[in-house]
Design a protein around this motif. Structure first.
Motif, short mmCIF file in Angstrom:
data_model
loop_
_atom_site.label_atom_id
_atom_site.label_comp_id
_atom_site.label_asym_id
_atom_site.label_seq_id
_atom_site.Cartn_x
_atom_site.Cartn_y
_atom_site.Cartn_z
N GLU A 111 10.50 -34.59 10.99
CA GLU A 111 9.35 -33.78 10.57
C GLU A 111 9.67 -32.94 9.35
O GLU A 111 10.80 -32.50 9.16
N LYS B 222 -3.16 -34.21 23.06
CA LYS B 222 -3.39 -32.95 22.36
C LYS B 222 -4.73 -32.34 22.75
O LYS B 222 -5.77 -33.02 22.68
N GLU C 259 -3.01 -39.79 21.11
CA GLU C 259 -2.58 -40.54 19.92
C GLU C 259 -1.22 -41.20 20.08
O GLU C 259 -0.41 -40.83 20.94
N GLU C 260 -1.03 -42.16 19.23
CA GLU C 260 0.19 -42.94 19.12
C GLU C 260 1.38 -42.01 18.88
O GLU C 260 1.29 -41.06 18.10
N GLU D 159 -0.42 -33.23 11.84
CA GLU D 159 -1.45 -32.20 12.04
C GLU D 159 -1.65 -31.46 10.74
O GLU D 159 -0.82 -31.51 9.84
N LYS E 25 11.76 -26.66 15.99
CA LYS E 25 10.80 -26.25 17.02
C LYS E 25 11.43 -25.96 18.39
O LYS E 25 10.89 -25.17 19.16
N LEU F 294 4.72 -41.06 17.15
CA LEU F 294 5.38 -41.39 15.89
C LEU F 294 6.83 -40.95 15.95
O LEU F 294 7.11 -39.81 16.33
P1 AMP Z 1 1.11 -30.49 16.43
O1 AMP Z 1 0.67 -29.14 16.89
O2 AMP Z 1 0.03 -31.51 16.39
O3 AMP Z 1 1.94 -30.45 15.16
O4 AMP Z 1 2.20 -30.96 17.49
C1 AMP Z 1 3.29 -30.16 17.81
C2 AMP Z 1 4.55 -30.98 17.77
O5 AMP Z 1 4.42 -32.11 18.63
C3 AMP Z 1 4.86 -31.56 16.40
O6 AMP Z 1 5.54 -30.66 15.59
C4 AMP Z 1 5.70 -32.76 16.78
O7 AMP Z 1 7.04 -32.36 17.07
C5 AMP Z 1 5.07 -33.23 18.06
N1 AMP Z 1 4.08 -34.29 17.81
C6 AMP Z 1 2.77 -34.12 17.53
N2 AMP Z 1 2.15 -35.29 17.34
C7 AMP Z 1 3.08 -36.25 17.50
C8 AMP Z 1 3.06 -37.69 17.42
N3 AMP Z 1 1.95 -38.37 17.18
N4 AMP Z 1 4.23 -38.33 17.63
C9 AMP Z 1 5.37 -37.66 17.91
N5 AMP Z 1 5.46 -36.32 17.99
C10 AMP Z 1 4.32 -35.61 17.80
#
Ligand code: AMP
Ligand code: GLY
Length: 424
Positions: free
Chosen positions: A192, A143, A185-186, A284, A214, A188
């Motif tokens: 959601e 990220k 990061e790990e 997040e 999404k 997951l």
């Molecule tokens: P974020 O902007 O951090 O929410 O990331 C965008 C999308 O990436 C999220 O809605 C998830 O679908 C995916 N995502 C983010 N972090 C992870 C994670 N640690 N493990 C799996 N999928 C993730």
């Protein structure tokens, strides 16, 4: 009373639409707004985006309260500017908005306050980042630290993808300053959900639950987007899970921010991953409402949103309760040709029906030129249907969709599938 809503998307159309239903409203200004806010008699677009100029406008027009939709003006400090001038505004300060504007800030905050989230490390050194990836293995998530308009997260299923993402952000600088540091990061697994609350610095008022979609295409295929549809309530968030998220994630976040000397006010959105045993972790934080989650959520809100906002800016959210339409609201996004990579503009839009008791169409990327309504952004419309079941809400939304036309329109046919599966 006059109110200002800052932003131009579907989220802002829905917020302005809801606020304008208050009997005490004279005008809701939307800055800069879109074709839909231009068409609505109770709303008025103003073509200002600079925060200081917006503050001048608010003083000149005696606007009572400002509500900010998107993260960019929040991260730029619009709330700081308004507050310095004694103007009422609902949203987090620049400092508090770091929960969204810096992934590293959010992750170290969560670690410090024992809020469940994926294990991580932050890097600005390319070699160290590559080494960490080799040590941890795939799948793994890369990220960009800063705001990158939805392009800052790479969920890498292979080592090759992970290394590529690090090179893209740290070596090739493809995301500029936003990608000068990366959080790794790990991964997951799970389902959601969007967990959104209003915060006044101290008190927390949860909104109805929701879930978005999404990926661009049916069956969750195709590229990630800002969101192709959403519905409320989200059956995965049972009352027991709701209580647990409040206890383990939301309350410690609000208390932790206050303890750290940067109290949070505004909409707080925790993106959750719920594993197969029902344990929630925070993917997040967003310091704003979700888009398109706002559209179905606002369609279900029965309480006067102006009154809620007044409580939010005076620190009395503990003294009100929200009333919700018991029906399901389901919103389907109609996106432009070429979305998300290269959305085409200037396609003529026709066939949007008037709002009914069961359907409402919110605009996002639309522009009104005289009588001509055209596309002007990636996500063009969000059509919301309401019904006693997910199935009925879905049918209502798709009936409207089938009457709307613009060239190259892209939309999913399966919004709500997870909720339908749960009911089956
Ligand atoms: P974020 O902007 O951090 O929410 O990331 C965008 C999308 O990436 C999220 O809605 C998830 O679908 C995916 N995502 C983010 N972090 C992870 C994670 N640690 N493990 C799996 N999928 C993730
Ligand atoms: N719907 C996801 C977001 O607003 O970030």
């Amino acid at each position: 009373m006059k109110i200002l809503v800052v932003g131009s998307g579907g989220r802002e159309h829905a917020l302005a639409w809801k606020i304008a239903q208050s009997p005490r409203i004279q005008t809701v200004y939307v800055a800069p707004g879109n074709g839909g806010t231009a068409l609505d008699q109770r709303l008025e677009n103003i073509n200002i985006t600079d925060p200081a100029e917006l503050a001048d406008f608010v003083v000149r027009e005696h606007v009572a309260l400002t509500v900010v939709g998107p993260e960019t003006p929040l991260a730029a400090g619009i709330v700081n500017i308004f507050r310095d001038r004694g103007l009422k505004i609902f949203g987090p300060t620049r400092e508090a908005a770091q929960l969204e504007s810096s992934k590293d800030f959010a992750k170290s905050f969560m670690q410090r306050h024992h809020i469940p989230t994926a294990e991580y490390q932050t890097f600005s050194d390319v070699d160290a980042a590559h080494q960490y990836i080799d040590q941890k293995g795939a799948p793994i998530v890369i990220k960009a630290d800063g705001l990158a308009a939805g392009k800052g997260v790479v969920v890498a299923m292979t080592l090759e993808e992970a290394h590529g993402a690090v090179d893209m952000m740290l070596s090739d600088n493809r995301l500029g300053d936003a990608g000068a540091r990366v959080v790794i990061e790990e991964f997951l697994a799970g389902e959601e959900a969007s967990f959104i609350v209003m915060v006044d610095g101290k008190n927390i008022l949860p909104l109805a639950t929701s879930q978005d979609h999404k990926r661009l295409k049916d069956d969750d295929q195709g590229p990630n987007t800002g969101g192709m549809g959403a519905y409320s309530p989200a059956p995965i968030v049972t009352p027991a899970l709701h209580a647990r998220v409040m206890r383990e994630i939301i309350t410690p976040t609000v208390q932790g921010m206050a303890k750290d000397g940067i109290p949070f006010s505004g909409f707080l959105y925790a993106g959750l991953m719920i594993d197969d045993k029902g344990n929630p972790k925070t993917l997040e934080f967003n310091c704003r409402m979700g888009d398109p989650e706002t559209q179905p959520i606002m369609a279900r809100l029965k309480t006067d949103l102006l009154t809620v906002m007044e409580h939010a800016v005076t620190g009395t959210l503990d003294t009100i309760e929200l009333e919700w339409d018991r029906r399901t609201a389901l919103g389907v996004v109609m996106a432009a040709a070429g979305y998300p990579d290269a959305p085409r503009k200037d396609d003529l839009i026709s066939g949007i029906p008037a709002e009914t008791a069961d359907t409402v169409t919110f605009h996002a990327g639309t522009t009104l030129n005289g009588e001509r309504l055209t596309t002007s952004g990636g996500r063009v419309l969000c059509v919301v249907g309401l019904g006693d079941s997910v199935k009925v809400a879905q049918k209502q939304a798709y009936n409207v969709i089938d009457s709307i036309h613009f060239s190259g329109a892209q939309f999913r046919r399966d919004i709500g599938w997870r909720a339908l599966k749960k009911h089956a």
